[in-house]
Write a protein that holds these residues in place. Structure first.
Motif, PDB file in Angstrom:
ATOM      1  N   GLU A 142       0.834  -1.192   0.000  1.00 45.80           N
ATOM      2  CA  GLU A 142       0.000   0.000   0.000  1.00 45.80           C
ATOM      3  C   GLU A 142       0.878   1.255   0.000  1.00 45.80           C
ATOM      4  O   GLU A 142       2.023   1.211  -0.427  1.00 45.80           O
ATOM      5  CB  GLU A 142      -0.966  -0.017   1.181  1.00 45.80           C
ATOM      6  N   SER A 143       0.360   2.371   0.446  1.00 47.67           N
ATOM      7  CA  SER A 143       1.103   3.620   0.374  1.00 47.67           C
ATOM      8  C   SER A 143       2.178   3.656   1.442  1.00 47.67           C
ATOM      9  O   SER A 143       1.945   3.336   2.608  1.00 47.67           O
ATOM     10  CB  SER A 143       0.157   4.810   0.559  1.00 47.67           C
ATOM     11  N   LEU A 144       3.414   4.047   1.014  1.00 50.66           N
ATOM     12  CA  LEU A 144       4.541   4.159   1.925  1.00 50.66           C
ATOM     13  C   LEU A 144       4.877   5.602   2.219  1.00 50.66           C
ATOM     14  O   LEU A 144       5.918   5.888   2.808  1.00 50.66           O
ATOM     15  CB  LEU A 144       5.778   3.466   1.332  1.00 50.66           C
ATOM     16  N   SER A 145       4.063   6.541   1.780  1.00 50.15           N
ATOM     17  CA  SER A 145       4.380   7.942   1.970  1.00 50.15           C
ATOM     18  C   SER A 145       4.237   8.330   3.440  1.00 50.15           C
ATOM     19  O   SER A 145       3.331   7.882   4.147  1.00 50.15           O
ATOM     20  CB  SER A 145       3.443   8.792   1.105  1.00 50.15           C
ATOM     21  N   SER A 146       5.191   9.201   3.840  1.00 55.28           N
ATOM     22  CA  SER A 146       5.165   9.703   5.219  1.00 55.28           C
ATOM     23  C   SER A 146       4.540  11.084   5.306  1.00 55.28           C
ATOM     24  O   SER A 146       4.583  11.709   6.359  1.00 55.28           O
ATOM     25  CB  SER A 146       6.599   9.749   5.782  1.00 55.28           C
ATOM     26  N   LEU A 147       4.005  11.586   4.189  1.00 55.31           N
ATOM     27  CA  LEU A 147       3.399  12.913   4.224  1.00 55.31           C
ATOM     28  C   LEU A 147       2.166  12.901   5.118  1.00 55.31           C
ATOM     29  O   LEU A 147       1.351  11.964   5.062  1.00 55.31           O
ATOM     30  CB  LEU A 147       3.020  13.359   2.814  1.00 55.31           C
ATOM     31  N   GLN A 148       2.060  13.935   5.909  1.00 55.19           N
ATOM     32  CA  GLN A 148       0.927  14.134   6.815  1.00 55.19           C
ATOM     33  C   GLN A 148       0.828  13.056   7.881  1.00 55.19           C
ATOM     34  O   GLN A 148      -0.161  12.947   8.583  1.00 55.19           O
ATOM     35  CB  GLN A 148      -0.393  14.192   6.040  1.00 55.19           C
ATOM     36  N   SER A 149       1.883  12.237   7.994  1.00 62.83           N
ATOM     37  CA  SER A 149       1.853  11.207   9.054  1.00 62.83           C
ATOM     38  C   SER A 149       2.047  11.825  10.427  1.00 62.83           C
ATOM     39  O   SER A 149       1.638  11.256  11.436  1.00 62.83           O
ATOM     40  CB  SER A 149       2.924  10.158   8.767  1.00 62.83           C
ATOM     41  N   GLY A 150       2.701  13.002  10.490  1.00 62.05           N
ATOM     42  CA  GLY A 150       2.934  13.642  11.785  1.00 62.05           C
ATOM     43  C   GLY A 150       1.667  14.197  12.384  1.00 62.05           C
ATOM     44  O   GLY A 150       1.603  14.437  13.581  1.00 62.05           O
ATOM     45  N   THR A 151       0.660  14.435  11.596  1.00 66.91           N
ATOM     46  CA  THR A 151      -0.582  15.009  12.110  1.00 66.91           C
ATOM     47  C   THR A 151      -1.601  13.950  12.470  1.00 66.91           C
ATOM     48  O   THR A 151      -2.691  14.254  12.905  1.00 66.91           O
ATOM     49  CB  THR A 151      -1.180  15.953  11.066  1.00 66.91           C
ATOM     50  N   SER A 152      -1.258  12.693  12.220  1.00 70.24           N
ATOM     51  CA  SER A 152      -2.191  11.611  12.521  1.00 70.24           C
ATOM     52  C   SER A 152      -2.130  11.282  14.004  1.00 70.24           C
ATOM     53  O   SER A 152      -1.053  11.221  14.598  1.00 70.24           O
ATOM     54  CB  SER A 152      -1.860  10.386  11.672  1.00 70.24           C
ATOM     55  N   ASN A 153      -3.270  11.084  14.621  1.00 67.86           N
ATOM     56  CA  ASN A 153      -3.353  10.737  16.054  1.00 67.86           C
ATOM     57  C   ASN A 153      -3.366   9.248  16.283  1.00 67.86           C
ATOM     58  O   ASN A 153      -3.331   8.776  17.425  1.00 67.86           O
ATOM     59  CB  ASN A 153      -4.620  11.341  16.659  1.00 67.86           C
ATOM     60  N   THR A 154      -3.429   8.442  15.240  1.00 70.41           N
ATOM     61  CA  THR A 154      -3.468   6.986  15.394  1.00 70.41           C
ATOM     62  C   THR A 154      -2.064   6.433  15.362  1.00 70.41           C
ATOM     63  O   THR A 154      -1.184   6.951  14.681  1.00 70.41           O
ATOM     64  CB  THR A 154      -4.284   6.358  14.269  1.00 70.41           C
ATOM     65  N   ASP A 155      -1.843   5.420  16.140  1.00 72.03           N
ATOM     66  CA  ASP A 155      -0.536   4.754  16.161  1.00 72.03           C
ATOM     67  C   ASP A 155      -0.376   3.923  14.910  1.00 72.03           C
ATOM     68  O   ASP A 155      -1.337   3.378  14.358  1.00 72.03           O
ATOM     69  CB  ASP A 155      -0.416   3.864  17.401  1.00 72.03           C
ATOM     70  N   HIS A 156       0.884   3.847  14.475  1.00 73.09           N
ATOM     71  CA  HIS A 156       1.191   3.054  13.282  1.00 73.09           C
ATOM     72  C   HIS A 156       1.154   1.588  13.632  1.00 73.09           C
ATOM     73  O   HIS A 156       1.666   1.166  14.688  1.00 73.09           O
ATOM     74  CB  HIS A 156       2.567   3.426  12.726  1.00 73.09           C
ATOM     75  N   GLU A 157       0.599   0.803  12.744  1.00 72.85           N
ATOM     76  CA  GLU A 157       0.563  -0.641  12.907  1.00 72.85           C
ATOM     77  C   GLU A 157       1.550  -1.254  11.924  1.00 72.85           C
ATOM     78  O   GLU A 157       1.469  -1.006  10.722  1.00 72.85           O
ATOM     79  CB  GLU A 157      -0.850  -1.176  12.631  1.00 72.85           C
ATOM     80  N   TYR A 158       2.461  -2.072  12.444  1.00 72.70           N
ATOM     81  CA  TYR A 158       3.507  -2.662  11.601  1.00 72.70           C
ATOM     82  C   TYR A 158       3.356  -4.168  11.498  1.00 72.70           C
ATOM     83  O   TYR A 158       4.295  -4.873  11.115  1.00 72.70           O
ATOM     84  CB  TYR A 158       4.902  -2.319  12.146  1.00 72.70           C
ATOM     85  N   ASP A 159       2.177  -4.683  11.866  1.00 77.80           N
ATOM     86  CA  ASP A 159       2.005  -6.137  11.808  1.00 77.80           C
ATOM     87  C   ASP A 159       2.059  -6.657  10.370  1.00 77.80           C
ATOM     88  O   ASP A 159       2.396  -7.819  10.145  1.00 77.80           O
ATOM     89  CB  ASP A 159       0.674  -6.520  12.448  1.00 77.80           C
ATOM     90  N   TYR A 160       1.738  -5.791   9.377  1.00 75.26           N
ATOM     91  CA  TYR A 160       1.739  -6.274   8.001  1.00 75.26           C
ATOM     92  C   TYR A 160       3.131  -6.568   7.488  1.00 75.26           C
ATOM     93  O   TYR A 160       3.311  -7.160   6.430  1.00 75.26           O
ATOM     94  CB  TYR A 160       1.067  -5.239   7.084  1.00 75.26           C
ATOM     95  N   LEU A 161       4.160  -6.150   8.230  1.00 73.70           N
ATOM     96  CA  LEU A 161       5.523  -6.459   7.782  1.00 73.70           C
ATOM     97  C   LEU A 161       5.791  -7.947   7.817  1.00 73.70           C
ATOM     98  O   LEU A 161       6.670  -8.440   7.097  1.00 73.70           O
ATOM     99  CB  LEU A 161       6.533  -5.713   8.647  1.00 73.70           C
ATOM    100  N   ASN A 162       5.064  -8.686   8.656  1.00 77.32           N
ATOM    101  CA  ASN A 162       5.250 -10.131   8.706  1.00 77.32           C
ATOM    102  C   ASN A 162       4.804 -10.816   7.424  1.00 77.32           C
ATOM    103  O   ASN A 162       5.235 -11.938   7.140  1.00 77.32           O
ATOM    104  CB  ASN A 162       4.470 -10.712   9.903  1.00 77.32           C
ATOM    105  N   ASP A 163       3.918 -10.136   6.661  1.00 76.79           N
ATOM    106  CA  ASP A 163       3.399 -10.744   5.425  1.00 76.79           C
ATOM    107  C   ASP A 163       4.237 -10.407   4.210  1.00 76.79           C
ATOM    108  O   ASP A 163       3.886 -10.826   3.105  1.00 76.79           O
ATOM    109  CB  ASP A 163       1.961 -10.275   5.201  1.00 76.79           C
ATOM    110  N   TRP A 164       5.287  -9.643   4.368  1.00 82.43           N
ATOM    111  CA  TRP A 164       6.068  -9.205   3.200  1.00 82.43           C
ATOM    112  C   TRP A 164       7.196 -10.141   2.836  1.00 82.43           C
ATOM    113  O   TRP A 164       7.946  -9.867   1.921  1.00 82.43           O
ATOM    114  CB  TRP A 164       6.637  -7.807   3.459  1.00 82.43           C
TER     115      TRP A 164
END
Length: 795
Positions: A751-773
């Motif tokens: 999916e999208s790997l862009s970090s734009l506007q990620s600093g304004t997001s209040n939700t925590d990043h989920e990295y569980d999908y890295l196990n599927d790569w």
């Protein structure tokens, strides 16, 4: 082969039967054999059986085989010891023989028209030994003809023609019918001709088949085509004969037997007076009932007051007369004309001259229609000669035009601008006076071709034009001048009185008596001690030396002013300066050098060597400049200028990432414990010193300390702090750039790997999908993803 038998013909019907019976009679019945005591010299081989030929009728239609005849040998005792055999044409297929009795039968239908006779061979054999008892003999079976074929016209139907008005008995066409029956036997092939359809116009000769005219004065104009049916019958035309028919299409050919005649005795025509010469006025036609060349006409005007104004000719079909205009028309002078026209046949038949005369006459009245014509000038063109020194406003010519119509409208004049683009002339609008408005110069424009327009005041569409040619006459208003070769030379070894230059002059004027120039030195140079001028009285002059002893060291250039005048009034003069250089010459007078000091290269150094030396010096200078440029070259720091566009900054790194196994490029401990990141300054990449310092010192400690107590929260807070710092500082590398594409990364697996506007997001990043790569992202999955319950902790 035996005795040949001949019998008188009793009747045609009994002849075949009689011949067959006689041919089959035993030899003993026809004559006694010779005695046994005869001399051996007179003895001959006795023939045991004799025949000559058989006759049989064609087209037998019975159910049983057709009996033809019987073969019999006197050696046949009737005990069956003799066997008869038959060979030859048709044996076994068309003809059969009873090998015991010798009876011959036909087993197929015979047709004389297919095959007239058959040649067969017969032989008598001993049935037990198959040995021949008699020599093989040949006989012929002839097929007797019957009347089974009707006459045929092989080329029908036929096409024929005959001239109209032909006499009785005129041959039309020869017909011939063929009959396949035997012409030598009976009347089966005797053909008689007769006509079934086409009487009383045509007839046919009963014996020859020639079709002839049987009715006189048949007129093509009344009826042109006829259909004739001819019959051919065999058996001499007797009852029971077979017949065949054919069709003959006969066309009557045309002859000139009808005179022409105009359908009108008076033709009314009209034409506008403005019609040009050659215009068609109208068409007349003298009709002729004949066709082709017999209807071709020739027309002529034989009388009338329009003989000189109009003419008549025949159209390409040679049928119609075309009346055309021969001279210009004028309604005001003559409004109508009368023509008497004659039309006559061009091809006459002497046999029908008594039906003439083959011509006719009619009257043609031509009315000329009045039209509004454009003004008419009193001359078709004007020619004017004007001196080039004519004053502005001089009247050149007064042109005149009038309205040729009865209304006589007022005419206005003008000049067509395209004929006088520079506007040298002007014409008075009402009087037609043409005058100059600019000075003329013959040397610039010698001819002016002006087009003057005349327009009716009441009808501006009626415009006519006339050409006015103005020739500008010459006036002596240009001074002569020397030609542009105003340089000469004098050799150092020249003597006094030597010719060094011939000068000529040109003058753009063209006097009537021709050019004549006078040359002399200018007054200020008349007494110079170096040169003199001689006028040759032929429009040329010579420049001669007055002394010798010329030297470049003394003086290299002399300037000689020359005065030129022409011979016309008013006299025009000019002064030109001739430049004369002192040159060193050989003994033949060829110039070697005209410079005071000539530069010469050393004898030991050629020009090519000098060029090579200069090239080497240039290469050395380039190499020195290149070395200085490389030494002073320094890398520029990758800093961002606030005024620059960050999208155009290219940051080049000389190091390349080592992937997941590269542990030298960064300090992983600093990511787990940011506060201890600065306590190990010595742990850096060994192979290269980074150009950009770590950004960890810019991260506020409150951001780092604000997370949870676990290692995950430390890393998560550190990443958030870094991300916030990067988002807030546009000059901090790496420089993010927003690019818009038609297809973004949201459709990929990651999916999208862009970090734009990620600093304004209040939700925590989920990295569980890295196990599927897959295994390539295993280490990142272990660092940022949620650990499985059965997996041991890494720290």
């Amino acid at each position: 082969m035996g005795d040949r038998l001949h019998f008188p013909a009793v009747a045609s019907a009994l002849l075949p039967v009689a011949l067959c019976i006689l041919a089959l009679l035993p030899h003993g019945l026809l004559g006694k054999p010779e005695s046994a005591g005869s001399s051996a010299l007179l003895q001959r081989v006795k023939r045991g059986w004799v025949w000559n030929q058989f006759f049989v009728l064609e087209e037998y239609t019975g159910l049983e085989p057709l009996y033809i005849g019987k073969l019999h040998s006197d050696m046949d005792k009737g005990d069956g010891s003799i066997k008869y055999i038959l060979t030859g044409e048709g044996a076994g297929t068309t003809f059969t023989i009873d090998d015991s009795t010798g009876d011959i039968h036909a087993i197929q239908r015979l047709d004389r028209e297919v095959k007239a006779q058959y040649a067969l061979r017969a032989q008598a054999l001993n049935r037990l030994t198959d040995r021949p008892l008699e020599p093989e003999s040949e006989f012929i079976v002839k097929i007797q003809d019957i009347n089974d074929n009707e006459p045929r016209f092989l080329d029908g139907p036929y096409q024929a023609s005959v001239p109209e008005m032909s006499n009785i008995g005129t041959a039309v066409i020869q017909l011939t019918a063929t009959d396949a029956d035997d012409p030598t036997y009976g009347n089966s092939a005797r053909v008689v001709y007769s006509i079934l359809e086409g009487q009383p116009y045509f007839s046919v000769d009963a014996k020859t088949g020639m079709v002839r005219v049987s009715l006189a004065d048949m007129d093509r104009e009344t009826r042109e085509n006829y259909t004739v049916v001819i019959q051919a019958k065999d058996m001499g035309g007797q009852l029971g004969g077979l017949a065949g028919t054919t069709t003959v299409n006969i066309r009557l050919g045309d002859v000139n037997d009808n005179p022409p005649m105009f359908d009108q005795r008076l033709y009314q025509m009209s034409i506008p007076e403005s019609a040009p010469v050659g215009s068609v006025v109208g068409r007349i036609w003298a009709k002729d009932r004949d066709i082709g060349v017999n209807a071709e006409m020739k027309y002529s005007i034989i009388d009338g007051d329009g003989r000189d104004t109009f003419e008549i000719s025949t159209d390409p079909t040679n049928l119609f007369g075309i009346i055309t205009v021969k001279r210009p028309l004028n309604f005001e002078s003559k409004p109508s004309y009368t023509l008497k026209v004659e039309g006559a046949n061009t091809k006459l038949d002497p046999a029908f001259r008594h039906r003439g005369p083959f011509k006719d006459v009619t009257i043609v009245h031509v009315s000329v229609e009045d039209v509004d014509e454009p003004p008419l000038f009193d001359s078709v063109a004007y020619f004017i000669e004007l001196s080039e020194d004519a004053e502005i406003g001089t009247v050149v010519k007064t042109v005149s035009a009038r309205d040729p119509d009865a209304a006589n409208n007022t005419v206005r004049y003008s000049i067509e601008r395209s004929s006088d683009p520079d506007k040298f002339f002007y014409i008075e609008i009402t009087s037609g006076s043409l005058m100059t408005v600019r000075s003329l110069d013959r040397e610039e424009i010698g001819w002016h071709n002006i087009t003057v327009l005349a327009m009716e005041m009441n009808n501006p569409t009626q415009i006519s034009s006339v050409s006015v040619a103005v020739r500008v006459l010459d006036v002596n208003d240009n001074p002569p001048s020397l030609t542009h070769y105003l340089e000469g030379y004098v050799c150092e070894n020249a003597k006094a009185g030597q010719l060094i230059q011939t000068v000529t002059a040109v003058d753009p004027d063209e006097p009537l008596g021709g050019q004549h120039f006078y040359y002399s030195l200018a007054p200020e140079a008349a007494n110079n001690p170096n040169f003199t001028l001689r006028d040759n009285q032929d429009n040329t002059a010579w420049i001669l030396t007055r002394r010798g002893g010329w030297a470049q060291q003394d003086q290299t250039v002399f300037y000689l002013p020359i005065f030129v005048s022409d011979g016309e009034q008013p006299v025009q003069t000019s002064t030109s300066t001739l430049t004369i250089r002192v040159c060193s010459c050989d003994h033949e007078g060829n110039v070697l050098s005209c410079n005071a000091e000539a530069y010469s290269l050393p004898a030991s150094l050629s020009r090519g060597a000098l060029i090579a030396i200069l090239a080497c010096i240039f290469v050395l200078l380039v190499m020195i400049l290149l070395m200085l440029s490389l030494r002073t070259h320094r890398k520029k720091p990758y800093l961002c200028d606030e005024e620059e566009n960050v999208h155009e900054n290219i940051v080049r790194y000389d190091d390349e990432g080592g992937g997941e196994e590269d542990t030298e490029a960064f300090d992983i401990a600093a990511m787990w414990n940011p506060r201890e990141a600065h306590h190990h300054p010595g742990k850096m990449r060994q192979d290269m010193v980074p150009e950009i310092e770590s950004l960890s010192r810019y991260v506020p400690q409150v951001c780092v300390m604000g997370g949870g107590s676990g290692g995950d929260s430390n890393v998560h807070g550190y990443v958030l702090a870094k991300l916030l710092d990067a988002d807030m500082d546009p000059c901090a590398p790496p420089y993010d750039s927003l690019q818009t594409y038609a297809y973004e990364g949201e459709g990929s697996v990651a999916e999208s790997l862009s970090s734009l506007q990620s600093g304004t997001s209040n939700t925590d990043h989920e990295y569980d999908y890295l196990n599927d790569w897959g295994p390539r992202f295993k280490k990142l999955a272990e660092m940022y993803g949620v650990l499985e319950t059965n997996a041991p902790p890494m720290w």
